[in-house]
Design an enzyme around this catalytic site. Sequence first.
Site, PDB file in Angstrom:
ATOM      1  N   ASP A   1      27.170  -2.415   4.695  1.00  0.00           N
ATOM      2  CA  ASP A   1      25.761  -2.242   5.044  1.00  0.00           C
ATOM      3  C   ASP A   1      25.518  -0.916   5.756  1.00  0.00           C
ATOM      4  OD1 ASP A   1      24.928  -4.636   3.984  1.00  0.00           O
ATOM      5  OD2 ASP A   1      24.973  -5.728   5.888  1.00  0.00           O
TER       6      ASP A   1
ATOM      7  N   HIS B   1      19.313 -11.984   8.552  1.00  0.00           N
ATOM      8  CA  HIS B   1      18.348 -11.093   7.912  1.00  0.00           C
ATOM      9  C   HIS B   1      16.964 -11.709   7.848  1.00  0.00           C
ATOM     10  CE1 HIS B   1      20.227  -7.475   6.365  1.00  0.00           C
ATOM     11  NE2 HIS B   1      21.291  -8.158   6.015  1.00  0.00           N
TER      12      HIS B   1
ATOM     13  N   ASN C   1       9.878  -6.532   1.350  1.00  0.00           N
ATOM     14  CA  ASN C   1       9.521  -7.944   1.253  1.00  0.00           C
ATOM     15  C   ASN C   1       8.856  -8.227  -0.100  1.00  0.00           C
ATOM     16  OD1 ASN C   1       6.885  -6.990   1.476  1.00  0.00           O
ATOM     17  ND2 ASN C   1       6.681  -7.567   3.621  1.00  0.00           N
TER      18      ASN C   1
ATOM     19  N   GLN D   1      24.805 -12.584   7.524  1.00  0.00           N
ATOM     20  CA  GLN D   1      23.849 -12.466   6.427  1.00  0.00           C
ATOM     21  C   GLN D   1      22.597 -13.294   6.693  1.00  0.00           C
ATOM     22  OE1 GLN D   1      24.731 -10.313   4.176  1.00  0.00           O
ATOM     23  NE2 GLN D   1      22.846 -10.415   2.985  1.00  0.00           N
TER      24      GLN D   1
ATOM     25  N   HIS E   1      11.720  14.225 -43.568  1.00  0.00           N
ATOM     26  CA  HIS E   1      12.966  14.337 -42.816  1.00  0.00           C
ATOM     27  C   HIS E   1      14.086  14.843 -43.727  1.00  0.00           C
ATOM     28  CE1 HIS E   1      10.821  12.095 -39.795  1.00  0.00           C
ATOM     29  NE2 HIS E   1      11.877  12.001 -38.999  1.00  0.00           N
TER      30      HIS E   1
ATOM     31  N   GLU F   1      24.293 -10.618  -4.760  1.00  0.00           N
ATOM     32  CA  GLU F   1      24.081  -9.247  -4.273  1.00  0.00           C
ATOM     33  C   GLU F   1      25.358  -8.750  -3.590  1.00  0.00           C
ATOM     34  OE1 GLU F   1      21.079  -6.904  -1.184  1.00  0.00           O
ATOM     35  OE2 GLU F   1      21.434  -9.053  -0.954  1.00  0.00           O
ATOM     36  N   HIS F   2      25.866  -9.530  -2.646  1.00  0.00           N
ATOM     37  CA  HIS F   2      27.127  -9.227  -1.964  1.00  0.00           C
ATOM     38  C   HIS F   2      28.123 -10.338  -2.283  1.00  0.00           C
ATOM     39  CE1 HIS F   2      23.868  -7.669   0.728  1.00  0.00           C
ATOM     40  NE2 HIS F   2      24.626  -6.578   0.697  1.00  0.00           N
TER      41      HIS F   2
ATOM     42  N   GLN G   1       0.826  -1.207   0.000  1.00  0.00           N
ATOM     43  CA  GLN G   1       0.000   0.000   0.000  1.00  0.00           C
ATOM     44  C   GLN G   1       0.864   1.264   0.000  1.00  0.00           C
ATOM     45  OE1 GLN G   1      -0.005  -2.437   2.219  1.00  0.00           O
ATOM     46  NE2 GLN G   1      -0.086  -1.719   4.335  1.00  0.00           N
TER      47      GLN G   1
END
Length: 426
Positions: free
Chosen positions: A356, A256, A208, A253, A415, A322-323, A185
Amino acid sequence: MTLDPERVADLGPERRRALFERDAGVEAVRGDVRDILSRVRAEGDAALREFAREFDDTDVGNLDVTDEAERAYDNLDEDTRRAIDDAVANVREFHEAQLPEDWREEFDGRELGRRFRPIERAGVYVPGGAAAYPSSAIMGVVPAKVAGVSQVAVATPPADEMNPVTLAAIHAAGADTVYAVGGAQAVGALAYGTETVNSVQLVVGPGNKWVTAAKAEVRGEVEIDFLAGPSEVLVLADDTADPAFVAADALAQAEHDPNASVVVVTDDEDTADAVCEEIDARLAERERADIIEDCLSSDASGVFVARSQSEAVLFAEEYAAEHLSIQAADDEGILDRISNAGSVFLGPYTPVAAGDYATGTNHVLPTNGRAKVTGGLSVDTFLRATTVQRLDRDSLGDIRDTVTTLANAEGLEGHAASVDARFRDE
């Protein structure tokens, strides 16, 4: 739990699919997310308040909590405020170095160039819920303000008592407006606008699967940074790596999210065994041990032994983490062979956690293999590049035949005529 190494060469199709085709679960919720977005668009603030009761178990009074964020910063304890200020300063310094300069050059008489201008309105999503993420506020807001975005709005989930550190970080980073709205939302409110929430041109930030699905749905009406799933790390280690350091990064990691992905790959069996033993020994010490165990037990995580360093590098390239942490003697040599990674951490004293929070690089990064095609959040995300050109009569004459020939070949006689009109006196 007992973690055992697996051999890269022995991985079957299903195991490889779980590792290399990581699923954030976005598709499963897109239907529900469409319903949420539809209601936000139709009902505005009323829908946001109802969803806050349903999903966040809280009654929201003022959706705009900008003043509350400022008070949270003023009332924060000195040590935490200093840490936030230091992180903001480091992130700002790194992102200021990314600012491109306008330029024009002459190309055989043609004056050509580019100029860069920020968008006017950006929305940053800052997660809440199971954990507070003041660092994500810094990573989202600072590059936008460095880029010159005039109105940066932050949406973060409401609560009976919103996390003061997150609110303080949002204020310190320079947000212009803060809204107590979370989930899909929030993305809808930023994209469409409501009575209270002003619409934006770009929505960025991690979240998420509901947030990610909402970003996928609104893309086209607004721009987004990219679709990001649960966090992930791949540690590429050799026999010189300290197993305790590798294990510490894996455990960090894994805390998380149970759906995070944690992978260690090494060409040394003894190192693999030692890392597994270290993880098993240290797991019970961690406050989020249950989450860590769920993460490390999943098919998307594991410790793997490659037959050679080359096989380990190929594994890392296919994974596109990602890392990516490289803890090996020839880390620079390995880096030269790596193209697919969101952010790279070189050497034993560069834990992912440093990036981070405080090195200055951005931790909003592509997941699920998308590092193969895109980079992380940066100043560039908030800028538009416009090309500029100026020709004089001679330089237009130099390319006249090229333009008119191609225009006529495409059937666009007008043109060609627009060029020839400049040479009527010939």
